[in-house]
Design a protein around this motif. Structure first.
Motif, mmCIF file in Angstrom:
data_model
loop_
_atom_site.group_PDB
_atom_site.id
_atom_site.type_symbol
_atom_site.label_atom_id
_atom_site.label_comp_id
_atom_site.label_asym_id
_atom_site.label_seq_id
_atom_site.Cartn_x
_atom_site.Cartn_y
_atom_site.Cartn_z
ATOM 1 N N ASP A 13 -3.500 -3.901 1.486
ATOM 2 C CA ASP A 13 -4.074 -4.011 0.147
ATOM 3 C C ASP A 13 -3.093 -4.746 -0.770
ATOM 4 O OD1 ASP A 13 -5.104 -3.626 -2.426
ATOM 5 O OD2 ASP A 13 -5.942 -1.677 -1.927
ATOM 6 N N GLN A 14 -3.457 -5.931 -1.221
ATOM 7 C CA GLN A 14 -2.553 -6.780 -1.996
ATOM 8 C C GLN A 14 -2.232 -6.238 -3.381
ATOM 9 O OE1 GLN A 14 -1.116 -9.782 -0.563
ATOM 10 N NE2 GLN A 14 -1.828 -8.466 1.090
ATOM 11 N N ARG A 15 -2.857 -5.150 -3.782
ATOM 12 C CA ARG A 15 -2.498 -4.529 -5.055
ATOM 13 C C ARG A 15 -1.123 -3.873 -4.979
ATOM 14 N NH1 ARG A 15 -7.111 -0.356 -6.106
ATOM 15 N NH2 ARG A 15 -6.710 -0.084 -3.855
ATOM 16 N N PHE A 16 -0.689 -3.550 -3.765
ATOM 17 C CA PHE A 16 0.551 -2.811 -3.583
ATOM 18 C C PHE A 16 1.680 -3.746 -3.173
ATOM 19 C CE2 PHE A 16 -2.752 0.403 -2.214
ATOM 20 C CZ PHE A 16 -2.837 0.984 -3.480
ATOM 21 N N ALA A 17 2.847 -3.565 -3.797
ATOM 22 C CA ALA A 17 3.979 -4.467 -3.574
ATOM 23 C C ALA A 17 4.399 -4.515 -2.109
ATOM 24 C CB ALA A 17 5.161 -4.032 -4.447
ATOM 25 N N ARG A 18 4.461 -3.361 -1.452
ATOM 26 C CA ARG A 18 4.906 -3.348 -0.059
ATOM 27 C C ARG A 18 3.913 -4.074 0.833
ATOM 28 N NH1 ARG A 18 8.921 -0.413 2.729
ATOM 29 N NH2 ARG A 18 9.335 0.791 0.844
ATOM 30 N N ALA A 19 2.626 -3.942 0.530
ATOM 31 C CA ALA A 19 1.613 -4.649 1.323
ATOM 32 C C ALA A 19 1.745 -6.157 1.152
ATOM 33 C CB ALA A 19 0.213 -4.184 0.919
ATOM 34 N N ARG A 20 2.006 -6.611 -0.076
ATOM 35 C CA ARG A 20 2.204 -8.046 -0.306
ATOM 36 C C ARG A 20 3.428 -8.555 0.443
ATOM 37 N NH1 ARG A 20 1.119 -6.391 -5.603
ATOM 38 N NH2 ARG A 20 3.258 -6.813 -6.317
ATOM 39 N N LEU A 21 4.464 -7.741 0.442
ATOM 40 C CA LEU A 21 5.682 -8.124 1.157
ATOM 41 C C LEU A 21 5.405 -8.255 2.653
ATOM 42 C CD1 LEU A 21 8.795 -8.537 1.147
ATOM 43 C CD2 LEU A 21 8.998 -6.068 1.471
ATOM 44 N N ARG A 22 4.688 -7.283 3.204
ATOM 45 C CA ARG A 22 4.434 -7.268 4.648
ATOM 46 C C ARG A 22 3.542 -8.412 5.103
ATOM 47 N NH1 ARG A 22 3.434 -0.740 5.625
ATOM 48 N NH2 ARG A 22 5.655 -0.187 5.723
ATOM 49 N N THR A 23 2.535 -8.731 4.306
ATOM 50 C CA THR A 23 1.563 -9.732 4.750
ATOM 51 C C THR A 23 1.932 -11.154 4.351
ATOM 52 O OG1 THR A 23 0.237 -9.352 2.749
ATOM 53 C CG2 THR A 23 -0.321 -8.051 4.707
ATOM 54 N N ALA A 24 2.538 -11.343 3.186
ATOM 55 C CA ALA A 24 2.785 -12.693 2.684
ATOM 56 C C ALA A 24 4.227 -13.152 2.840
ATOM 57 C CB ALA A 24 2.385 -12.781 1.206
ATOM 58 N N VAL A 25 5.175 -12.223 2.753
ATOM 59 C CA VAL A 25 6.586 -12.605 2.732
ATOM 60 C C VAL A 25 7.272 -12.376 4.081
ATOM 61 C CG1 VAL A 25 8.832 -12.161 1.650
ATOM 62 C CG2 VAL A 25 6.732 -12.118 0.267
ATOM 63 N N TRP A 26 7.055 -11.223 4.662
ATOM 64 C CA TRP A 26 7.819 -10.836 5.846
ATOM 65 C C TRP A 26 7.646 -11.794 7.028
ATOM 66 C CZ3 TRP A 26 11.834 -7.875 5.678
ATOM 67 C CH2 TRP A 26 12.422 -7.453 6.876
ATOM 68 N N PRO A 27 6.420 -12.218 7.375
ATOM 69 C CA PRO A 27 6.284 -13.153 8.502
ATOM 70 C C PRO A 27 7.078 -14.447 8.298
ATOM 71 C CG PRO A 27 4.162 -12.210 7.932
ATOM 72 C CD PRO A 27 5.107 -11.803 6.838
#
Length: 308
Positions: free
Chosen positions: A180-194
């Motif tokens: 869920d892109q509303r949550f910072a950790r989710a944005r990190l995992r899906t958009a930044v981490w890879p």
């Protein structure tokens, strides 16, 4: 044969039903059985997702299948307007887990965070401008509310946990909020981490190591603050003239320590920086501080509660 010491008679695992906590609950059950230690699964129902009832049923079923104790709590209410859902859930989860641990006479609760979680937490704290305390991320063991909270897999890669699940053919639930892109950790995992791993394959290892170094730095700063603060106190107030004799970094460090005691909680860095600057030329002043006012009078800084 001697009896199991009371402190080790029972251990709890915070179990969400997800992959990490499922693997931890299963491995703890196997290890504890050989030692004659009872295991209790503690589940927190946040009431935020439609699947939450299914997650509760999954952990209850796992506990029954593996002959473990089980307890659960459902969080009451909902996040206040403007409040972070993540922060609200985190606070409620700690309270619920603490209540269940006490109700089940448990002094040790195991948490399933692993090395990737540690690296993500370090990066999130860095993006928020965190200092050594924030960059310390998650401790392997911490004492809180009379209970030991331990993360035995904090140095283990996620891949090792996934391999354990496959080896033992364990089923777990999937939390859609992780994407869920509303949550910072989710944005990190899906958009930044890879992208980060593609550019820096060892990022997980090195960021987790940075968290360990930050923990050491935070511990040293705490020891220095304790030494500096003691001679500056007078009936709980801070003697500003003596405080001014310290170097600027130590003044800020002492302020964080003193404010932490006075406010009984988190200390806004903006407040620390404002006081570090404005205390120097002032003789009398006051600053809002949530539960009351910080008042500078006759050379002493103290906290005064707001009158009811």
């Amino acid at each position: 044969m001697s009896a199991t010491p009371p402190a080790l008679a029972r251990v709890a695992v915070a179990a969400s039903g997800g992959p990490d906590s499922t693997a931890l609950l299963h491995s703890t059950a196997h290890a504890a059985y050989a030692l004659g230690i009872d295991v209790v699964a503690l589940h927190v129902h946040h009431g935020l997702m439609p699947q939450a009832d299914d997650w509760l049923a999954t952990v209850r079923s796992q506990s029954r299948r593996w002959k473990l104790g089980f307890d659960s709590r459902r969080l009451a209410g909902a996040p206040a307007r403007g409040d972070s859902v993540e922060a609200w859930a985190r606070r409620g989860r700690w309270v619920a887990l603490t209540e269940m641990a006490r109700a089940n006479e448990v002094s040790l609760v195991l948490l399933a965070q692993h090395r990737r979680d540690q690296a993500e937490t370090w990066l999130l704290q860095a993006l928020r401008g965190g200092g050594p305390a924030g960059l310390s991320a998650m401790p392997a063991v911490v004492q809180r509310d009379g209970i030991s909270w331990a993360r035995p897999w904090l140095d283990q890669p996620r891949e090792a946990i996934e391999a354990y699940l496959r080896r033992h053919r364990l089923r777990s639930v999937s939390d859609s909020s992780n994407a869920d892109q509303r949550f910072a950790r989710a944005r990190l995992r899906t958009a930044v981490w890879p992208a980060l791993l593609e550019a820096f394959p060892d990022a997980e290892i090195t960021l987790a190591q940075s968290a360990t170094r930050a923990q050491e730095a935070a511990a040293v700063l705490g020891e220095v603050a304790a030494v500096d603060l003691e001679p500056l106190l007078h009936e709980g107030a801070l003697r500003v003239a003596a405080w001014k004799l310290l170097s600027a970094p130590r003044r800020a460090n002492v302020l964080r320590a003193w404010l932490g005691r006075a406010l009984h909680g988190g200390v806004p860095e903006s407040l620390v920086q404002r006081l570090a600057t404005e205390l120097l030329p002032q003789r009398a002043a006051r600053w809002p501080a949530g539960v009351g006012w910080l008042v500078l009078r006759k050379g002493r800084l103290s906290l005064q509660a707001i009158a009811e």
